[in-house]
Design a protein around this motif. Structure first.
Motif, PDB file in Angstrom:
ATOM      1  N   VAL A   4     -11.636  92.018  66.832  1.00  0.00           N
ATOM      2  CA  VAL A   4     -10.404  92.780  67.119  1.00  0.00           C
ATOM      3  C   VAL A   4      -9.184  91.946  66.765  1.00  0.00           C
ATOM      4  CG1 VAL A   4      -8.995  93.825  68.949  1.00  0.00           C
ATOM      5  CG2 VAL A   4     -11.479  94.175  68.914  1.00  0.00           C
ATOM      6  N   ARG A   5      -9.220  90.651  67.108  1.00  0.00           N
ATOM      7  CA  ARG A   5      -8.071  89.780  66.837  1.00  0.00           C
ATOM      8  C   ARG A   5      -7.861  89.603  65.335  1.00  0.00           C
ATOM      9  NH1 ARG A   5      -3.179  88.821  68.014  1.00  0.00           N
ATOM     10  NH2 ARG A   5      -2.515  86.659  67.755  1.00  0.00           N
ATOM     11  N   VAL A   6      -8.927  89.453  64.598  1.00  0.00           N
ATOM     12  CA  VAL A   6      -8.801  89.320  63.138  1.00  0.00           C
ATOM     13  C   VAL A   6      -8.237  90.608  62.554  1.00  0.00           C
ATOM     14  CG1 VAL A   6     -10.087  89.045  60.977  1.00  0.00           C
ATOM     15  CG2 VAL A   6     -10.623  87.594  62.919  1.00  0.00           C
ATOM     16  N   GLY A   7      -8.665  91.735  63.101  1.00  0.00           N
ATOM     17  CA  GLY A   7      -8.113  93.016  62.661  1.00  0.00           C
ATOM     18  C   GLY A   7      -6.621  93.102  62.919  1.00  0.00           C
ATOM     19  N   MET A   8      -6.190  92.626  64.083  1.00  0.00           N
ATOM     20  CA  MET A   8      -4.764  92.652  64.426  1.00  0.00           C
ATOM     21  C   MET A   8      -3.957  91.765  63.487  1.00  0.00           C
ATOM     22  SD  MET A   8      -5.108  92.533  68.582  1.00  0.00           S
ATOM     23  CE  MET A   8      -3.351  92.430  68.890  1.00  0.00           C
ATOM     24  N   LEU A   9      -4.500  90.589  63.161  1.00  0.00           N
ATOM     25  CA  LEU A   9      -3.795  89.681  62.247  1.00  0.00           C
ATOM     26  C   LEU A   9      -3.709  90.278  60.845  1.00  0.00           C
ATOM     27  CD1 LEU A   9      -5.426  86.319  63.421  1.00  0.00           C
ATOM     28  CD2 LEU A   9      -3.030  86.974  63.700  1.00  0.00           C
ATOM     29  N   ALA A  10      -4.787  90.963  60.428  1.00  0.00           N
ATOM     30  CA  ALA A  10      -4.765  91.621  59.120  1.00  0.00           C
ATOM     31  C   ALA A  10      -3.736  92.756  59.107  1.00  0.00           C
ATOM     32  CB  ALA A  10      -6.152  92.147  58.783  1.00  0.00           C
ATOM     33  N   ALA A  11      -3.679  93.513  60.205  1.00  0.00           N
ATOM     34  CA  ALA A  11      -2.711  94.617  60.299  1.00  0.00           C
ATOM     35  C   ALA A  11      -1.288  94.080  60.246  1.00  0.00           C
ATOM     36  CB  ALA A  11      -2.945  95.401  61.579  1.00  0.00           C
ATOM     37  N   ALA A  12      -1.065  92.922  60.900  1.00  0.00           N
ATOM     38  CA  ALA A  12       0.276  92.316  60.891  1.00  0.00           C
ATOM     39  C   ALA A  12       0.678  91.905  59.479  1.00  0.00           C
ATOM     40  CB  ALA A  12       0.304  91.111  61.822  1.00  0.00           C
ATOM     41  N   ARG A  13      -0.304  91.569  58.652  1.00  0.00           N
ATOM     42  CA  ARG A  13      -0.010  91.218  57.253  1.00  0.00           C
ATOM     43  C   ARG A  13       0.154  92.445  56.382  1.00  0.00           C
ATOM     44  NH1 ARG A  13      -4.358  87.604  57.963  1.00  0.00           N
ATOM     45  NH2 ARG A  13      -5.685  89.001  56.717  1.00  0.00           N
ATOM     46  N   GLY A  14      -0.158  93.638  56.957  1.00  0.00           N
ATOM     47  CA  GLY A  14      -0.082  94.862  56.180  1.00  0.00           C
ATOM     48  C   GLY A  14      -1.371  95.197  55.446  1.00  0.00           C
ATOM     49  N   ASP A  15      -2.430  94.458  55.739  1.00  0.00           N
ATOM     50  CA  ASP A  15      -3.702  94.703  55.080  1.00  0.00           C
ATOM     51  C   ASP A  15      -4.500  95.701  55.922  1.00  0.00           C
ATOM     52  OD1 ASP A  15      -6.110  94.643  53.771  1.00  0.00           O
ATOM     53  OD2 ASP A  15      -6.233  92.452  53.635  1.00  0.00           O
ATOM     54  N   VAL A  16      -4.217  96.989  55.702  1.00  0.00           N
ATOM     55  CA  VAL A  16      -4.791  98.050  56.524  1.00  0.00           C
ATOM     56  C   VAL A  16      -6.300  98.159  56.326  1.00  0.00           C
ATOM     57  CG1 VAL A  16      -4.747 100.541  56.968  1.00  0.00           C
ATOM     58  CG2 VAL A  16      -2.619  99.331  56.483  1.00  0.00           C
ATOM     59  N   VAL A  17      -6.742  98.004  55.103  1.00  0.00           N
ATOM     60  CA  VAL A  17      -8.175  98.131  54.811  1.00  0.00           C
ATOM     61  C   VAL A  17      -8.977  97.056  55.559  1.00  0.00           C
ATOM     62  CG1 VAL A  17      -9.925  98.020  52.988  1.00  0.00           C
ATOM     63  CG2 VAL A  17      -7.752  99.192  52.580  1.00  0.00           C
ATOM     64  N   GLU A  18      -8.491  95.801  55.484  1.00  0.00           N
ATOM     65  CA  GLU A  18      -9.174  94.696  56.165  1.00  0.00           C
ATOM     66  C   GLU A  18      -9.136  94.900  57.678  1.00  0.00           C
ATOM     67  OE1 GLU A  18     -11.108  90.792  56.133  1.00  0.00           O
ATOM     68  OE2 GLU A  18     -10.927  92.512  54.783  1.00  0.00           O
ATOM     69  N   ALA A  19      -7.979  95.345  58.187  1.00  0.00           N
ATOM     70  CA  ALA A  19      -7.855  95.584  59.623  1.00  0.00           C
ATOM     71  C   ALA A  19      -8.844  96.656  60.076  1.00  0.00           C
ATOM     72  CB  ALA A  19      -6.433  95.999  59.963  1.00  0.00           C
ATOM     73  N   ALA A  20      -8.925  97.746  59.321  1.00  0.00           N
ATOM     74  CA  ALA A  20      -9.827  98.840  59.672  1.00  0.00           C
ATOM     75  C   ALA A  20     -11.283  98.366  59.658  1.00  0.00           C
ATOM     76  CB  ALA A  20      -9.640 100.009  58.714  1.00  0.00           C
ATOM     77  N   ARG A  21     -11.625  97.510  58.694  1.00  0.00           N
ATOM     78  CA  ARG A  21     -13.004  97.013  58.597  1.00  0.00           C
ATOM     79  C   ARG A  21     -13.394  96.240  59.864  1.00  0.00           C
ATOM     80  NH1 ARG A  21     -15.857  92.464  56.917  1.00  0.00           N
ATOM     81  NH2 ARG A  21     -14.001  91.228  56.409  1.00  0.00           N
ATOM     82  N   TRP A  22     -12.502  95.331  60.304  1.00  0.00           N
ATOM     83  CA  TRP A  22     -12.817  94.538  61.481  1.00  0.00           C
ATOM     84  C   TRP A  22     -12.791  95.371  62.760  1.00  0.00           C
ATOM     85  CZ3 TRP A  22     -15.440  90.425  61.085  1.00  0.00           C
ATOM     86  CH2 TRP A  22     -15.287  89.555  59.991  1.00  0.00           C
ATOM     87  N   TYR A  23     -11.811  96.314  62.870  1.00  0.00           N
ATOM     88  CA  TYR A  23     -11.771  97.189  64.045  1.00  0.00           C
ATOM     89  C   TYR A  23     -13.048  98.028  64.134  1.00  0.00           C
ATOM     90  CZ  TYR A  23      -6.719  96.330  64.710  1.00  0.00           C
ATOM     91  OH  TYR A  23      -5.488  95.763  64.935  1.00  0.00           O
ATOM     92  N   ARG A  24     -13.469  98.559  62.995  1.00  0.00           N
ATOM     93  CA  ARG A  24     -14.655  99.410  62.979  1.00  0.00           C
ATOM     94  C   ARG A  24     -15.912  98.617  63.376  1.00  0.00           C
ATOM     95  NH1 ARG A  24     -15.194 104.323  60.760  1.00  0.00           N
ATOM     96  NH2 ARG A  24     -13.246 104.060  59.601  1.00  0.00           N
ATOM     97  N   GLU A  25     -16.002  97.372  62.852  1.00  0.00           N
ATOM     98  CA  GLU A  25     -17.160  96.544  63.170  1.00  0.00           C
ATOM     99  C   GLU A  25     -17.211  96.255  64.668  1.00  0.00           C
ATOM    100  OE1 GLU A  25     -19.176  92.428  61.462  1.00  0.00           O
ATOM    101  OE2 GLU A  25     -17.831  93.606  60.193  1.00  0.00           O
ATOM    102  N   ALA A  26     -16.054  95.941  65.262  1.00  0.00           N
ATOM    103  CA  ALA A  26     -16.001  95.670  66.700  1.00  0.00           C
ATOM    104  C   ALA A  26     -16.313  96.926  67.499  1.00  0.00           C
ATOM    105  CB  ALA A  26     -14.622  95.137  67.071  1.00  0.00           C
ATOM    106  N   ALA A  27     -15.755  98.057  67.063  1.00  0.00           N
ATOM    107  CA  ALA A  27     -15.953  99.314  67.783  1.00  0.00           C
ATOM    108  C   ALA A  27     -17.418  99.732  67.763  1.00  0.00           C
ATOM    109  CB  ALA A  27     -15.083 100.410  67.157  1.00  0.00           C
ATOM    110  N   GLU A  28     -18.041  99.605  66.616  1.00  0.00           N
ATOM    111  CA  GLU A  28     -19.449  99.996  66.506  1.00  0.00           C
ATOM    112  C   GLU A  28     -20.353  99.073  67.326  1.00  0.00           C
ATOM    113  OE1 GLU A  28     -20.055 100.107  62.306  1.00  0.00           O
ATOM    114  OE2 GLU A  28     -19.295 102.168  62.122  1.00  0.00           O
TER     115      GLU A  28
END
Length: 605
Positions: free
Chosen positions: A494-518
């Protein structure tokens, strides 16, 4: 003359140089004919009164084992003053069992300058416990270049504890080609290396290797074993295998066992089993244990048990421990406890730890603790860690920390994590970081995440860009978050996803959020929903918010309530608002309560 005498003495000691396998085949029939002719020539000369012929003929007959034929010729030559004959006469008499008379002739030859006789006389005195006389004659022999004299003198000095002088003469014997001397010199250098600092030790080990190599090349099987061990440790497995094979073929069981392990590591379990079988049949307990483990892996438990018992019979207590493991895997806790106890009482620390775990699982904490302590005191890292868990479970935090620190010092990853967490609770951030780095470096995902949070907390704000936009640099804490995330740590994902989102990397953020959620992270599911909603995929966002809300995420429940209210699904919205108000946190509770009341009024209007 002296040469013939020395050869006869070599015969007496049983030390012959074996022919190399590379030598040309000999014409034994021709050699026998030449020897017969030489003997006839010497016999005729001896009968004519030639003293040298008498001496040589006596030595030839002595070598052949014809003591009755040799004796008159040797006595005649000795009476004529031939020192080689005097030496060989001593050899003959010694073989007949007249040691004291033999010593008298050796003394005559030694005084006349025979190094072989001086060596034999020194051995005679040592066998009778007269060490000063033995040292005197062996020194006379050694100082005149006699190889066996140098070796025997070194052996005597080593027995006395005079290691410096012993090494000097052992080196002299080794340099003159004495294979046992080369081997023992190498062993002495190995022992010396163990007491030296790194650089000096490395030089001694290199020298020891050369002497092992020299002795092994001359057919010394234990030298070949040690040379193989050095080469294996250095990663030169092919050459190590060759020396192990040489040693094993000469009957060294430890080399056969080591060769088996080398073959197993190379994936050749069939040939490994062949060598282990040879070593085990010769009484090597380690090989028997290896065979037991091999059959256990194949599911052949009866055969495995037989080999483990053979290991015990060979005096290897690992056999009892392995029998305990075998029984435990089969769910036979009674026999497992019996074998663990047998090994533990014999000092097997891992058996003591396993016994303690078995007792603990059976609810016998009182019986388990002494075995954990015994195992830990004898060096079991796992037992030290388990004692930490035991004390922590009782609330004895200081005692727990003491055992965790002990295990962490020995490299236990989870123990290092526990020490790091304890230091964090005590506010000792520097010490905490040190232990967390150890655990994270050892592969602990939780330690990597905790270390990242420590580094993240002290990270300064990102400097602004010249145009006022934030500069997002990759930091060390992000690297640790990513390491933990790649190991499946949900909060790190989740934290890596948040850092990616802060950089504007939506695809990377979504990948990490999805992995954590699943993987079951409610925060991951909520954040993924937010990301999808911003991208215009509200229906999919609702799916993830529902999953998060069902797992107890208050903000997700509030989002669902707002979506339902916007769609006009007032009753469903009221239900989610009620759920959000109950879940919190306080800010969510306040907003959800207002929304719930508004929806209730709307429904009753």
């Amino acid at each position: 003359m002296d040469v013939m005498g020395d050869k006869a003495t070599l015969f007496g000691t049983g030390r012959f140089v074996k022919s190399s396998a590379q030598e040309e085949p000999r014409d034994e029939t021709g050699e026998a004919a030449d020897e017969a002719a030489e003997e006839l020539r010497r016999r005729l000369a001896a009968e004519a009164g030639d003293v040298e012929a008498m001496s040589v003929l006596g030595a030839m007959l002595l070598r052949r084992g014809d003591l009755d034929g040799a004796e008159p010729h040797l006595r005649a030559a000795t009476a004529a003053g031939d020192r080689a004959a005097a030496n060989n006469l001593g050899v003959l008499l010694h073989q007949r069992g007249y040691a004291d008379e033999a010593a008298g002739w050796w003394r005559i030859a030694a005084v006349a300058g025979s190094t072989a006789a001086a060596h034999a006389l020194g051995r005679y005195h040592r066998e009778r416990g007269d060490e000063p006389a033995a040292e005197y004659w062996l020194r006379q022999s050694a100082e005149q270049g006699h190889t066996l004299g140098a070796y025997a003198l070194a052996d005597l000095l080593e027995h006395r504890g005079d290691t410096a002088r012993a090494e000097r003469w052992m080196r002299a014997a080794a340099e003159r080609g004495h294979r046992e001397g080369a081997y023992r010199l190498a062993r002495a250098l190995d022992r010396e290396a163990a007491r030296e600092s790194d650089d000096a030790a490395a030089a001694l080990v290199r020298e020891a290797e050369q002497w092992y190599r020299q002795a092994a090349a001359r057919g010394h099987r234990r030298a070949a074993l040690h040379l193989g061990t050095i080469l294996e440790r250095r990663g030169e497995l092919k050459e190590a295998g060759r020396w192990y094979l040489t040693s094993a073929k000469d009957g060294e069981t430890r080399a056969a066992c080591a060769l088996g392990f080398l073959l197993r590591d190379a994936g050749d379990t069939e040939n490994a089993a062949v060598w282990w079988l040879r070593a085990a049949q010769d009484g090597d307990g380690n090989a028997a244990n290896a065979l037991g483990a091999l059959h256990a892996e194949r599911g052949e438990t009866q055969t495995a048990e037989r080999w483990y018992r053979a290991a015990m019979d060979a005096g290897d207590i690992n056999g009892a421990y392995n029998l305990g493991l075998l029984c435990a895997d089969q769910g036979r806790t009674g026999p497992a406890e019996q074998w663990y106890r047998r090994a533990a009482y014999a000092g097997h620390r891992e058996a003591a730890n396993a016994l303690a775990i078995l007792l603990l699982r059976a609810g016998d904490e009182t019986g388990a603790e002494p075995w954990f302590s015994k195992a830990a005191e004898t060096g079991s890292v796992d037992a030290a860690f388990n004692l930490g868990i035991l004390h922590a479970g009782r609330g004895e935090e200081r005692s727990a920390l003491r055992w965790y620190e002990r295990a962490a010092a020995a490299g236990h990853m989870e123990a290092a994590l526990q020490v790091g967490m304890a230091r964090l609770r005590e506010g000792e951030e520097g010490e905490a970081e040190r232990f967390l780095r150890c655990a994270a470096g050892g592969g602990s995902a939780e330690a990597a995440y905790r270390l990242a949070t420590v580094l993240d907390a002290r990270r300064p704000p990102e400097p602004a860009h010249e145009l006022g936009e934030p500069v997002n640099r990759r930091s060390e804490c992000e690297e640790w978050y990513e390491r933990a995330a790649s190991q499946g740590h949900r909060r790190a994902q989740v934290r890596v996803g948040m850092l990616a989102a802060a950089r504007g990397d939506v695809v990377e953020a979504a990948r990490w959020y999805r992995e954590a959620a699943e993987a079951g992270s409610r925060n991951g599911a909520f954040n993924l929903g937010l990301l999808l909603a911003r991208e215009g995929s509200e229906p999919e966002a609702v799916v993830w918010w529902t999953r998060a809300a069902d797992a107890g995420h208050g903000r997700a429940a509030l989002r669902l309530a707002l979506v339902c209210a916007r769609r006009g699904e007032l009753a469903e919205g009221q239900r989610w608002a009620e759920r959000a108000a109950a879940l919190g946190p306080p800010a969510v509770t306040e907003r959800a309560a207002r929304l719930r009341d508004a929806l209730r009024e709307e429904l009753s209007a």
